[in-house]
Scaffold this motif. Structure first.
Motif, PDB file in Angstrom:
ATOM      1  N   ALA A 129      13.231  11.790  -3.460  1.00  0.00           N
ATOM      2  CA  ALA A 129      12.445  11.736  -2.221  1.00  0.00           C
ATOM      3  C   ALA A 129      13.391  11.807  -1.034  1.00  0.00           C
ATOM      4  N   THR A 130      12.900  12.347   0.068  1.00  0.00           N
ATOM      5  CA  THR A 130      13.671  12.412   1.304  1.00  0.00           C
ATOM      6  C   THR A 130      12.915  11.688   2.406  1.00  0.00           C
ATOM      7  N   GLU A 131      13.648  11.325   3.442  1.00  0.00           N
ATOM      8  CA  GLU A 131      13.024  10.728   4.629  1.00  0.00           C
ATOM      9  C   GLU A 131      12.485  11.864   5.477  1.00  0.00           C
ATOM     10  N   HIS A 132      11.339  12.349   5.067  1.00  0.00           N
ATOM     11  CA  HIS A 132      10.636  13.441   5.719  1.00  0.00           C
ATOM     12  C   HIS A 132      10.198  12.988   7.108  1.00  0.00           C
ATOM     13  N   PRO A 133      10.006  13.900   8.070  1.00  0.00           N
ATOM     14  CA  PRO A 133       9.567  13.476   9.406  1.00  0.00           C
ATOM     15  C   PRO A 133       8.309  12.611   9.408  1.00  0.00           C
ATOM     16  N   ARG A 134       7.469  12.728   8.378  1.00  0.00           N
ATOM     17  CA  ARG A 134       6.199  12.002   8.365  1.00  0.00           C
ATOM     18  C   ARG A 134       6.225  10.789   7.428  1.00  0.00           C
ATOM     19  N   GLY A 135       7.349  10.582   6.756  1.00  0.00           N
ATOM     20  CA  GLY A 135       7.439   9.481   5.804  1.00  0.00           C
ATOM     21  C   GLY A 135       8.246   9.925   4.603  1.00  0.00           C
ATOM     22  N   GLU A 136       8.060   9.259   3.477  1.00  0.00           N
ATOM     23  CA  GLU A 136       8.834   9.591   2.284  1.00  0.00           C
ATOM     24  C   GLU A 136       8.092  10.635   1.456  1.00  0.00           C
TER      25      GLU A 136
ATOM     26  N   ARG B 169       8.528   1.294   9.341  1.00  0.00           N
ATOM     27  CA  ARG B 169       9.549   0.728  10.225  1.00  0.00           C
ATOM     28  C   ARG B 169       8.929   0.049  11.442  1.00  0.00           C
ATOM     29  N   ALA B 170       7.724   0.477  11.830  1.00  0.00           N
ATOM     30  CA  ALA B 170       7.026  -0.172  12.941  1.00  0.00           C
ATOM     31  C   ALA B 170       6.489  -1.545  12.558  1.00  0.00           C
ATOM     32  N   CYS B 171       6.567  -1.892  11.268  1.00  0.00           N
ATOM     33  CA  CYS B 171       6.201  -3.239  10.816  1.00  0.00           C
ATOM     34  C   CYS B 171       7.429  -4.145  10.728  1.00  0.00           C
ATOM     35  N   GLY B 172       8.576  -3.621  11.172  1.00  0.00           N
ATOM     36  CA  GLY B 172       9.766  -4.450  11.259  1.00  0.00           C
ATOM     37  C   GLY B 172      10.786  -4.278  10.151  1.00  0.00           C
ATOM     38  N   LEU B 173      10.525  -3.408   9.171  1.00  0.00           N
ATOM     39  CA  LEU B 173      11.443  -3.255   8.047  1.00  0.00           C
ATOM     40  C   LEU B 173      12.423  -2.113   8.318  1.00  0.00           C
ATOM     41  N   GLU B 174      13.711  -2.400   8.209  1.00  0.00           N
ATOM     42  CA  GLU B 174      14.733  -1.373   8.382  1.00  0.00           C
ATOM     43  C   GLU B 174      14.899  -0.628   7.061  1.00  0.00           C
ATOM     44  N   TRP B 175      14.122   0.422   6.896  1.00  0.00           N
ATOM     45  CA  TRP B 175      14.111   1.164   5.622  1.00  0.00           C
ATOM     46  C   TRP B 175      14.044   2.655   5.930  1.00  0.00           C
ATOM     47  N   ASP B 176      15.071   3.367   5.519  1.00  0.00           N
ATOM     48  CA  ASP B 176      15.167   4.805   5.756  1.00  0.00           C
ATOM     49  C   ASP B 176      15.949   5.387   4.589  1.00  0.00           C
ATOM     50  N   LEU B 177      15.377   6.337   3.884  1.00  0.00           N
ATOM     51  CA  LEU B 177      16.023   6.890   2.692  1.00  0.00           C
ATOM     52  C   LEU B 177      17.356   7.548   3.013  1.00  0.00           C
ATOM     53  N   ARG B 178      17.532   8.003   4.236  1.00  0.00           N
ATOM     54  CA  ARG B 178      18.809   8.618   4.602  1.00  0.00           C
ATOM     55  C   ARG B 178      19.940   7.591   4.540  1.00  0.00           C
TER      56      ARG B 178
ATOM     57  N   TRP C 101       0.805  -1.212   0.000  1.00  0.00           N
ATOM     58  CA  TRP C 101       0.000   0.000   0.000  1.00  0.00           C
ATOM     59  C   TRP C 101       0.848   1.277   0.000  1.00  0.00           C
ATOM     60  N   GLY C 102       2.158   1.144  -0.064  1.00  0.00           N
ATOM     61  CA  GLY C 102       3.017   2.319  -0.147  1.00  0.00           C
ATOM     62  C   GLY C 102       3.190   3.059   1.150  1.00  0.00           C
ATOM     63  N   VAL C 103       2.973   2.382   2.281  1.00  0.00           N
ATOM     64  CA  VAL C 103       3.146   3.022   3.587  1.00  0.00           C
ATOM     65  C   VAL C 103       4.635   3.288   3.818  1.00  0.00           C
ATOM     66  N   THR C 104       4.965   4.457   4.365  1.00  0.00           N
ATOM     67  CA  THR C 104       6.366   4.839   4.522  1.00  0.00           C
ATOM     68  C   THR C 104       6.631   5.414   5.908  1.00  0.00           C
ATOM     69  N   GLY C 105       7.923   5.720   6.140  1.00  0.00           N
ATOM     70  CA  GLY C 105       8.333   6.376   7.369  1.00  0.00           C
ATOM     71  C   GLY C 105       8.256   5.458   8.574  1.00  0.00           C
ATOM     72  N   ALA C 106       7.979   6.061   9.726  1.00  0.00           N
ATOM     73  CA  ALA C 106       7.910   5.306  10.971  1.00  0.00           C
ATOM     74  C   ALA C 106       6.827   4.246  10.920  1.00  0.00           C
ATOM     75  N   ASN C 107       5.760   4.468  10.161  1.00  0.00           N
ATOM     76  CA  ASN C 107       4.686   3.484  10.055  1.00  0.00           C
ATOM     77  C   ASN C 107       5.165   2.206   9.386  1.00  0.00           C
TER      78      ASN C 107
END
Length: 798
Positions: A734-741, A629-638, A621-627
């Motif tokens: 895209a950047t790792e914005h505080p609210r997601g990508e 990472r809270a599903c267990g995926l280590e993913w951060d554009l930085r 569903w294209g969910v990004t950011g802390a939402n």
């Protein structure tokens, strides 16, 4: 301030009623019961005025009301949109007499900088206003000054006659409605500008034929080298689809293919399920109206743009599909990516492109009875070019009935609840339609667009520099973090190199805004679940961040301080001492907040196991950011697509395995600690050197350089007036914005402003996935779920 007298001129006042007037006025002036109608950025500063540093209670307005029937003061703070205007008027008319209105911010007063099709050019066309608070946004002190002005106005009223049902007297709002051309100018520049061309007209392509942008030399766009992964992908697509897939000769940002319209669905399915790597996320889906290209031959009527993402290895790819005809039809891909639902609806809403096979293709952002498709080049871009939006308009154009959204999904024993669009727990103007069996949610739908400021359309008439302040407001809590997302795309297209010092400054300020955002999220989330104390501690620390931002940039919420090629100025004296002092104390605050909340049994009961989202669904569903990472995926554009100077910093990517509200809370709290690490490193390791690039074809030169050589002076004049001319091309970053990508897709036709400006907002995808987390829970759980997602509406609605 007008004074309203109960008696006729020359007639003595009633000596009995006069002291009664004074007593009533004193009581009313120092005990307002305000109902806020928070629309956008202004509301953040209004809510800040409630916190300890400002303490609005001292000004007689402490008891906020959630219902208009209990309120006597309506504070309309922010941009009033044509989709929400009927709701504003309805609430005002439900208030009991006497009642007063404060219009807060330039947008509420006149539309402000949003002279566009979706914004009301002043709420005073729908209801009378007592006090106007200027600013964009006004500071919290301005809210207090507005209350003082209203108190002065109330003290001049003569309410006793009204109370005792006698003739005459005054109380509440007495002003007449503002009428365009009579007692109101809808021109956002103010009165006196009738007959003069609006700013930007002289350089807006393609209608002005003498634009200097046509004769300015521009370097070619930046180009990238294909990776081995990209070469392998191109070979696989060529072998499987032949001439139906054509690779672009050169690009500035990512590998790009043009796909035959009849084969695009096959290609997309292959890329998701069979390709190596597999592109599991539909990053974005949008369109470009090609009808006003400077060199029109060779372009279709529309181009459909798909941006796809592979997680391992981190890879992006762009597909472009040519569409022909006034109202083209193309296949829906909702059976490949469910997240395509809203993206396709938005393309239909904004461009009129139809998607065959879409489960329910109707408007998404605009009202259901809106006429036309606003992102077509033929559609008027300015609100002042359209008829004024009046009280009669607000009564005529009403929201769509809730039952239409849940049609076919309601059982005999179920009922419908409208949750929003104006509700303290919706975190902005959004309407959730819930199908309930008792308290249990059996189905839901979401109605967005109540905060649609048409920022993408505005981006087509602003120069590359003029558009920067609009990016601050794309997410009003994240300030320069929005600047960075936008400038990354423009700098990628033009090949602009940013000096190291400027990159470090950008990182430090972006992380400060990440902390500011997370503190507001922490405050609102805990308030939603019943805890008020953390709010005061969090906002006190946020004000310290605002002090640092203000010292460095001169602004608070919207500094608009980043520039093409760097930042607006070097760091001022005293910046490091202020940052160091903040860094020393902030970690202790996070400890205290965690002590109060993390192991609190009520908090755990309200968040653990609530709003579960699986990792598979989050990716799909294209969910990004802390939402995500809270599903267990280590993913951060930085880390995965390093940008700016983040490669120079040592920090971790917090994750949590739960996928629920509690996990989302844990990730964001851990992120605050990581941001603090980055800020500390940036302050300690700030490199010397320039704060702006010396490539003055694009950048605004330093003042000292303009005094030394004529070339710098000429570039300064050009870049601050018409703006720099960018090469023809496109770029998405895209950047790792505080609210997601958060991604910006900029398309240049070789002019001084974007031909197409697209924002891929994190909240758009995150909120679309809410039904997965909500159905089966209770209404009280729903409040916790939407609080855990962390969204704001200008980010979603743009």
């Amino acid at each position: 301030m007008e004074s309203h007298r109960a008696t006729s001129p020359g007639k003595p006042e009633n000596l009995i009623l006069r002291p009664i007037d004074a007593l009533i006025n004193w009581c009313r002036a120092y005990s307002f019961w305000p109902m806020f109608f928070g629309l956008s950025c202004c509301f953040i500063e209004e809510s800040t005025a409630l916190t300890p540093r400002y303490d609005m209670a001292r000004f007689g307005a402490e008891v906020l009301r959630g219902s208009p029937r209990q309120a006597d003061l309506l504070i309309i703070s922010g941009t009033v949109f044509k989709k929400i205007a009927p709701v504003v008027l309805r609430l005002y008319e439900q208030m009991a007499e006497p009642k007063w209105v404060i219009s807060m911010g330039s947008c509420a007063n006149c539309g402000g900088m949003y002279d566009c099709y979706s914004v009301v050019q002043g709420v005073d066309q729908m209801m009378p206003v007592d006090v106007y608070i200027p600013g964009c946004p006004p500071r919290p002190e301005a809210v207090l000054q507005g209350l003082v002005k209203l108190q002065e106005k109330v003290m001049e009223e003569r309410p006793a006659r009204k109370i005792f049902h006698l003739a005459g007297g005054t109380q509440g709002t007495q002003r007449p409605l503002a009428v365009d051309g009579v007692n109101k100018s809808r021109d956002p520049r103010g009165p006196g500008y009738y007959g003069t061309p609006p700013r930007g007209t002289a350089v807006t392509p393609p209608w002005f034929w003498e634009s200097r942008a046509e004769v300015m030399w521009t370097p070619p766009p930046a180009r990238i080298e294909l990776t081995e992964t990209g070469k392998t992908l191109a070979q696989a697509l060529g072998e499987k689809f032949g001439d139906a897939v054509t690779p672009a000769a050169a690009t500035s940002d990512m590998q790009t293919f043009t796909v035959a319209e009849g084969r695009v669905k096959e290609v997309l399915r292959f890329l998701k399920t069979e390709a190596s790597p597999r592109f599991l996320r539909l990053e974005d889906l949008t369109a470009v109206d090609e009808s006003t290209r400077r060199e029109r031959p060779g372009y279709p009527d529309y181009t459909l743009i798909y941006h796809l993402l592979a997680f391992e290895p981190p890879t992006r790819v762009r597909l472009k599909v040519d569409l022909h005809g006034t109202d083209p039809v193309t296949p829906s891909i909702t059976d490949i990516w469910p997240s395509a639902n809203w993206y396709e609806r938005e393309c239909f809403d904004m461009f009129g492109i139809r998607f065959d096979g879409h489960p329910r293709l109707w408007r998404l952002l605009m009202p259901h009875d809106w006429n036309g498709h606003p992102l077509r080049k033929s559609y008027p871009d300015r609100g002042t070019a359209l008829p004024p939006y009046t009280q009669a308009s607000a009564r005529k154009y009403q929201p769509l009935d809730a039952a239409k959204y849940l049609e076919g999904r309601l059982g005999a024993d179920e009922f419908i609840m409208n949750f929003g669009p104006h509700h303290p727990s919706t975190h902005g103007l959004i309407r959730f339609i819930l199908a309930l069996h008792g308290e249990e949610i059996l189905a839901m739908d979401t109605d967005i667009g109540y905060h649609h400021r048409s920022v993408e359309k505005i981006g087509e008439r602003q120069s590359w520099f003029q558009f920067i302040p609009y990016t601050d407001r794309a997410d009003y809590l994240c300030g320069v973090a929005n600047n960075l997302s936008y400038l990354q795309s423009v700098e990628t297209l033009a090949g602009i190199k940013v000096p190291d010092r400027a990159q470090f400054i950008r990182v430090m300020l972006t992380e400060l805004f990440r902390l500011s955002n997370h503190l507001v999220w922490f405050s609102t989330f805990t308030v939603d679940t019943g805890a008020i104390t953390p709010t005061f501690y969090a906002f006190a620390q946020r004000e310290k961040i605002m002090d640092i931002i203000e010292l460095i940039t001169g602004g608070r919420l919207h500094p608009a301080w980043f520039r093409l090629g760097g930042v607006a100025a070097d760091l001022p004296e005293g910046w490091k001492e202020l940052v160091d002092d903040f860094v020393k104390g902030f970690g202790k605050l996070v400890d205290e907040l965690e002590k109060a909340v993390t192991r609190n049994p009520i908090w755990e009961a309200r968040t653990r196991g609530i709003g579960y989202l699986s990792l598979t669904d989050a990716m799909d569903w294209g969910v990004t950011g802390a939402n995500l990472r809270a599903c267990g995926l280590e993913w951060d554009l930085r880390k995965k697509f390093p940008y700016s100077a983040y490669e120079a910093f040592d920090f971790e990517i917090p994750t949590a395995p739960g996928g629920d509200c509690y996990a989302r809370y844990l990730v964001r709290v851990a992120e605050m600690r990581q941001s603090l690490r980055i800020i500390r490193q940036a302050a300690q390791g700030m490199p010397p050197g320039r704060y702006i690039t010396d490539d003055y074809r694009y950048a605004i030169p330093r003042k000292e350089d303009t005094l030394k050589d004529i070339e710098s002076l000429i570039h300064h004049f050009i870049n601050v007036s018409r703006g720099p001319t960018l090469p023809r091309g496109e770029a998405y970053t895209a950047t790792e914005h505080p609210r997601g990508e958060q991604g910006f897709y900029v398309v240049s036709d070789g002019g001084a402003m974007a031909y197409r400006m697209r924002i891929r907002s994190p909240g758009f995808a995150n909120v679309q996935a809410l039904p997965l987390m909500t159905v089966g829970h209770l209404v009280s759980d729903f409040v916790a779920i939407i609080g855990s997602i962390d969204y704001v509406m200008p980010d979603i609605d743009r």
